[in-house]
Design a protein around this motif. Structure first.
Motif, PDB file in Angstrom:
ATOM      1  N   GLU A 104      -0.384  -6.435  -4.098  1.00  0.00           N
ATOM      2  CA  GLU A 104       0.983  -6.272  -4.738  1.00  0.00           C
ATOM      3  C   GLU A 104       1.022  -4.995  -5.627  1.00  0.00           C
ATOM      4  N   GLU A 105      -0.049  -4.697  -6.388  1.00  0.00           N
ATOM      5  CA  GLU A 105      -0.279  -3.762  -7.193  1.00  0.00           C
ATOM      6  C   GLU A 105      -0.622  -2.331  -6.713  1.00  0.00           C
ATOM      7  N   PHE A 106      -1.438  -2.234  -5.677  1.00  0.00           N
ATOM      8  CA  PHE A 106      -1.877  -0.974  -5.130  1.00  0.00           C
ATOM      9  C   PHE A 106      -1.320  -0.602  -3.651  1.00  0.00           C
ATOM     10  N   ILE A 107      -1.395  -1.815  -2.997  1.00  0.00           N
ATOM     11  CA  ILE A 107      -1.275  -1.330  -1.376  1.00  0.00           C
ATOM     12  C   ILE A 107       0.253  -1.424  -0.870  1.00  0.00           C
ATOM     13  N   GLN A 108       0.886  -2.428  -1.177  1.00  0.00           N
ATOM     14  CA  GLN A 108       2.091  -2.662  -0.423  1.00  0.00           C
ATOM     15  C   GLN A 108       3.057  -1.391  -0.921  1.00  0.00           C
ATOM     16  N   THR A 109       3.981  -0.997   0.168  1.00  0.00           N
ATOM     17  CA  THR A 109       5.059   0.039  -0.028  1.00  0.00           C
ATOM     18  C   THR A 109       5.786  -0.161  -1.485  1.00  0.00           C
ATOM     19  N   GLU A 110       5.855   0.717  -2.136  1.00  0.00           N
ATOM     20  CA  GLU A 110       6.619   0.907  -3.302  1.00  0.00           C
ATOM     21  C   GLU A 110       5.998  -0.141  -4.361  1.00  0.00           C
ATOM     22  N   ALA A 111       4.621  -0.334  -4.434  1.00  0.00           N
ATOM     23  CA  ALA A 111       3.960  -1.013  -5.323  1.00  0.00           C
ATOM     24  C   ALA A 111       3.973  -0.231  -6.508  1.00  0.00           C
ATOM     25  N   PRO A 112       3.885  -0.789  -7.891  1.00  0.00           N
ATOM     26  CA  PRO A 112       3.828  -0.166  -8.849  1.00  0.00           C
ATOM     27  C   PRO A 112       2.938   0.844  -8.990  1.00  0.00           C
ATOM     28  N   LYS A 113       1.642   0.596  -8.471  1.00  0.00           N
ATOM     29  CA  LYS A 113       0.752   1.742  -8.602  1.00  0.00           C
ATOM     30  C   LYS A 113       0.088   2.244  -7.289  1.00  0.00           C
ATOM     31  N   GLU A 114       0.915   2.301  -6.307  1.00  0.00           N
ATOM     32  CA  GLU A 114       0.674   2.472  -4.872  1.00  0.00           C
ATOM     33  C   GLU A 114      -0.568   3.649  -4.840  1.00  0.00           C
ATOM     34  N   VAL A 115      -1.449   3.300  -4.115  1.00  0.00           N
ATOM     35  CA  VAL A 115      -2.332   4.338  -3.766  1.00  0.00           C
ATOM     36  C   VAL A 115      -2.072   5.235  -2.527  1.00  0.00           C
ATOM     37  N   ASN A 116      -2.634   6.297  -2.442  1.00  0.00           N
ATOM     38  CA  ASN A 116      -1.955   7.184  -1.273  1.00  0.00           C
ATOM     39  C   ASN A 116      -3.266   6.810  -0.172  1.00  0.00           C
ATOM     40  N   ILE A 117      -2.986   6.041   0.787  1.00  0.00           N
ATOM     41  CA  ILE A 117      -3.792   5.577   1.923  1.00  0.00           C
ATOM     42  C   ILE A 117      -2.954   5.809   2.988  1.00  0.00           C
ATOM     43  N   ASP A 118      -3.690   6.023   4.466  1.00  0.00           N
ATOM     44  CA  ASP A 118      -2.809   6.219   5.556  1.00  0.00           C
ATOM     45  C   ASP A 118      -2.408   4.859   6.057  1.00  0.00           C
ATOM     46  N   HIS A 119      -1.540   5.054   7.157  1.00  0.00           N
ATOM     47  CA  HIS A 119      -0.967   3.770   7.615  1.00  0.00           C
ATOM     48  C   HIS A 119      -1.806   2.892   8.378  1.00  0.00           C
ATOM     49  N   PHE A 120      -2.978   3.488   9.072  1.00  0.00           N
ATOM     50  CA  PHE A 120      -3.738   2.923   9.698  1.00  0.00           C
ATOM     51  C   PHE A 120      -4.763   2.137   8.595  1.00  0.00           C
ATOM     52  N   THR A 121      -5.211   2.712   7.592  1.00  0.00           N
ATOM     53  CA  THR A 121      -6.067   1.821   6.646  1.00  0.00           C
ATOM     54  C   THR A 121      -5.382   0.758   5.900  1.00  0.00           C
ATOM     55  N   LYS A 122      -3.935   1.256   5.709  1.00  0.00           N
ATOM     56  CA  LYS A 122      -3.076   0.032   5.180  1.00  0.00           C
ATOM     57  C   LYS A 122      -3.067  -1.129   6.201  1.00  0.00           C
ATOM     58  N   ALA A 123      -2.789  -0.964   7.506  1.00  0.00           N
ATOM     59  CA  ALA A 123      -2.637  -1.782   8.389  1.00  0.00           C
ATOM     60  C   ALA A 123      -3.892  -2.547   8.648  1.00  0.00           C
ATOM     61  N   VAL A 124      -5.019  -1.995   8.515  1.00  0.00           N
ATOM     62  CA  VAL A 124      -6.393  -2.801   8.577  1.00  0.00           C
ATOM     63  C   VAL A 124      -6.596  -3.542   7.322  1.00  0.00           C
ATOM     64  N   THR A 125      -6.238  -3.180   6.374  1.00  0.00           N
ATOM     65  CA  THR A 125      -6.330  -3.866   5.156  1.00  0.00           C
ATOM     66  C   THR A 125      -5.551  -4.920   4.957  1.00  0.00           C
ATOM     67  N   MET A 126      -4.120  -5.005   5.447  1.00  0.00           N
ATOM     68  CA  MET A 126      -3.400  -6.233   5.439  1.00  0.00           C
ATOM     69  C   MET A 126      -3.993  -7.227   6.554  1.00  0.00           C
ATOM     70  N   LYS A 127      -4.394  -6.700   7.351  1.00  0.00           N
ATOM     71  CA  LYS A 127      -4.963  -7.588   8.650  1.00  0.00           C
ATOM     72  C   LYS A 127      -6.157  -8.330   7.869  1.00  0.00           C
ATOM     73  N   ASN A 128      -7.167  -7.579   7.029  1.00  0.00           N
ATOM     74  CA  ASN A 128      -8.193  -8.289   6.488  1.00  0.00           C
ATOM     75  C   ASN A 128      -7.693  -9.272   5.703  1.00  0.00           C
ATOM     76  N   LEU A 129      -6.668  -9.236   4.941  1.00  0.00           N
ATOM     77  CA  LEU A 129      -6.086 -10.117   3.887  1.00  0.00           C
ATOM     78  C   LEU A 129      -5.478 -11.454   4.367  1.00  0.00           C
ATOM     79  N   VAL A 130      -5.548 -11.601   5.742  1.00  0.00           N
ATOM     80  CA  VAL A 130      -5.133 -12.866   6.512  1.00  0.00           C
ATOM     81  C   VAL A 130      -6.145 -13.809   5.970  1.00  0.00           C
ATOM     82  N   GLU A 131      -7.212 -13.551   6.014  1.00  0.00           N
ATOM     83  CA  GLU A 131      -8.475 -14.370   5.373  1.00  0.00           C
ATOM     84  C   GLU A 131      -9.306 -13.550   4.556  1.00  0.00           C
ATOM     85  N   PRO A 132      -8.878 -13.640   3.188  1.00  0.00           N
ATOM     86  CA  PRO A 132      -9.726 -12.604   2.454  1.00  0.00           C
ATOM     87  C   PRO A 132     -11.339 -12.737   2.144  1.00  0.00           C
ATOM     88  N   SER A 133     -12.011 -11.773   2.335  1.00  0.00           N
ATOM     89  CA  SER A 133     -13.357 -11.750   2.379  1.00  0.00           C
ATOM     90  C   SER A 133     -13.911 -10.533   1.296  1.00  0.00           C
TER      91      SER A 133
END
Length: 167
Positions: A104-133
């Motif tokens: 919520e702070e760094f990854i999601q679109t319009e996050a308060p401190k959104e970091v500059n990552i490409d769409h693919f990396t964002k998608a992989v990260t979101m997929k990884n968060l289904v079951e956090p490790s």
């Protein structure tokens, strides 16, 4: 009606009793975190070789972060630190909480401190968060590290912040 509102506002604006001071005692002196020791010019010169060395040195990291703050790009360092902290988390419940907060702070679109990552990396990260490790943010963290290494570090090494350290 206006007089009634004025009376209510006046009541709200009055200073509250200081009974809260009895409930929450204030420490005699606020505790300060230990200050990082200023590195020798030789040690600071090693940061030219490696962003990792810079980030591992408390004083170096603080200097780098101040520099990033001056450039309005501190979110990259904050994200990197949040990921490092996240990886050390053992409890699955705490891990899920931290993952949500980082997202919520760094990854999601319009996050308060959104970091500059490409769409693919964002998608992989979101997929990884289904079951956090512990590795959920690895790809995004590596991208941000590379961005700081290629972009921010060279500017930091040319900055006054850095030149003061190597004098």
């Amino acid at each position: 009606r206006a007089k009634e509102i004025k009376t209510k506002l006046g009541t709200l604006l009055q200073k509250p009793d200081s009974t809260i001071d009895f409930i929450i005692p204030y420490p005699e002196k606020p505790e300060k975190p230990p200050k990082a020791q200023k590195p020798s010019p030789e040690e600071a010169l090693q940061w030219r070789d490696s962003l990792e060395k810079l980030l591992q040195n408390p004083y170096g990291f603080a200097s780098f972060r101040s520099f990033l703050r001056s450039e309005f790009s501190e979110e990259n360092a904050e994200f990197w630190v949040a990921c490092e902290d996240y990886k050390k988390t053992k409890s699955p419940v705490k891990m899920a909480e931290k993952a949500k907060k980082i997202y919520e702070e760094f990854i999601q679109t319009e996050a308060p401190k959104e970091v500059n990552i490409d769409h693919f990396t964002k998608a992989v990260t979101m997929k990884n968060l289904v079951e956090p490790s512990p590795t959920s943010f690895d790809m995004a963290q590596k991208r941000i590290f590379a961005l700081m290494e290629k972009d921010s570090l060279p500017r930091f090494l040319r900055s006054e912040f850095y030149h003061e350290l190597i004098k």
